[in-house]
Design a protein around this motif. Structure first.
Motif, PDB file in Angstrom:
ATOM      1  N   GLU A   1       8.859  -4.727  -1.138  1.00 44.24           N
ATOM      2  CA  GLU A   1       7.713  -4.288  -1.799  1.00 44.24           C
ATOM      3  C   GLU A   1       7.248  -5.235  -2.717  1.00 44.24           C
ATOM      4  O   GLU A   1       8.762  -5.890  -3.726  1.00 44.24           O
ATOM      5  CB  GLU A   1       7.283  -2.967  -2.337  1.00 44.24           C
ATOM      6  CG  GLU A   1       8.258  -2.379  -2.697  1.00 44.24           C
ATOM      7  CD  GLU A   1       7.785  -0.618  -2.705  1.00 44.24           C
ATOM      8  OE1 GLU A   1       7.550  -0.442  -4.243  1.00 44.24           O
ATOM      9  OE2 GLU A   1       8.133  -0.274  -1.851  1.00 44.24           O
TER      10      GLU A   1
ATOM     11  N   LYS B   1       2.207  -3.100  -0.911  1.00 46.54           N
ATOM     12  CA  LYS B   1       3.616  -2.083  -0.981  1.00 46.54           C
ATOM     13  C   LYS B   1       3.192  -1.819   0.758  1.00 46.54           C
ATOM     14  O   LYS B   1       2.463  -1.025   0.668  1.00 46.54           O
ATOM     15  CB  LYS B   1       3.971  -0.981  -1.573  1.00 46.54           C
ATOM     16  CG  LYS B   1       4.467   0.279  -1.236  1.00 46.54           C
ATOM     17  CD  LYS B   1       4.065   0.817  -2.620  1.00 46.54           C
ATOM     18  CE  LYS B   1       5.577   2.332  -2.360  1.00 46.54           C
ATOM     19  NZ  LYS B   1       5.553   3.166  -3.311  1.00 46.54           N
TER      20      LYS B   1
ATOM     21  N   ASN C   1      -1.806  -2.143   2.805  1.00 48.33           N
ATOM     22  CA  ASN C   1      -1.502  -2.477   0.885  1.00 48.33           C
ATOM     23  C   ASN C   1      -3.138  -1.439   0.537  1.00 48.33           C
ATOM     24  O   ASN C   1      -4.310  -1.828   1.491  1.00 48.33           O
ATOM     25  CB  ASN C   1      -1.373  -3.702   0.566  1.00 48.33           C
ATOM     26  CG  ASN C   1      -0.853  -3.900  -0.769  1.00 48.33           C
ATOM     27  OD1 ASN C   1      -0.568  -3.561  -0.679  1.00 48.33           O
ATOM     28  ND2 ASN C   1      -2.088  -3.811  -1.591  1.00 48.33           N
TER      29      ASN C   1
END
Length: 236
Positions: free
Chosen positions: A5, A10, A44
């Motif tokens: 990440e 992430k 994301n």
């Protein structure tokens, strides 16, 4: 094993494909995922920059917003390349025409990206760098467009850091040099890709004609620019 990440992406272990479409608007990324892709997962949502991976004609492909401008594109494309291993980055965006022969909804392939940004200073090059698309992607995109019967314009575009320019003559000067249209992200994308040895292409739809004061709506920019999406998706 700790998932990869960054401060801006992430995925929580979700897949990011080697080929990714990069609209500036995250809502356009959402539209593409919901309209064209199967078996979609969201990878994301940090800072509202939505990213998705799914299948298109049996091939895995991702799509994610990048925001506006060289700085934002520079961050997201660098992380996608160097942290997540993306190999083919295809910007699908809007642009303002500055040539008379271009009209609303026309498609432009950015062969070259002239720019007023200073993004390239980090490479400490002893001269001026010619910012160009990856020929492999450009050649494939032209073939797809021909097969789909879509007319495209191929040439040099302006990738500018400035949306509201205090110099009212600036765009005319670029137009005089044959620049087709103006946008804000291709230079950063092309330089990041070239430095990393991966492929990048910018496919644009004309959303407004700057000199003729013609423009499309915000809603049309999110959902109606389907011709360039049809081309870009086939590049997976």
């Amino acid at each position: 094993m700790k998932h990869k990440e960054t401060p801006h992406i992430k995925p929580n272990g979700a897949e990011i494909a080697e080929t990714i479409l990069l609209p500036g608007d995250p809502l356009r990324a959402k539209f593409i995922a919901e309209t064209y892709l199967e078996d979609v997962i969201q990878f994301n949502e940090v800072r509202g920059m939505l990213g998705y991976t799914g299948s298109f004609k049996g091939k895995r492909i991702s799509v994610m917003g990048t925001g506006m401008g060289t700085a934002s594109m520079g961050i997201y494309s660098w992380e996608l390349i160097h942290v997540f291993g993306v190999k083919n980055l295809i910007r699908i965006g809007s642009a303002g025409a500055i040539q008379d022969h271009l009209n609303l909804y026309d498609i432009v392939f950015a062969l070259g990206s002239s720019t007023d940004t200073n993004y390239g200073h980090q490479y400490n090059l002893p001269g001026n760098y010619s910012i160009t698309a990856s020929f492999d992607l450009l050649e494939k995109a032209k073939k797809v467009a021909d097969e789909q019967g879509q007319k495209v314009h191929i040439g040099n575009v302006l990738s500018s850091d400035i949306f509201y320019n205090a110099d009212a003559t600036a765009l005319q000067k670029w137009s005089d040099m044959g620049i087709l249209c103006a946008e804000m992200e291709s230079a950063g994308l092309y330089m990041n890709a070239a430095h990393a040895g991966v492929n990048a292409l910018c496919i644009l739809t004309i959303s407004d004609h700057i000199f003729r004061h013609e423009q499309t709506s915000q809603e049309e920019r999110q959902t109606a620019f389907t011709k360039m999406m049809d081309i870009a998706l086939e590049l997976a």
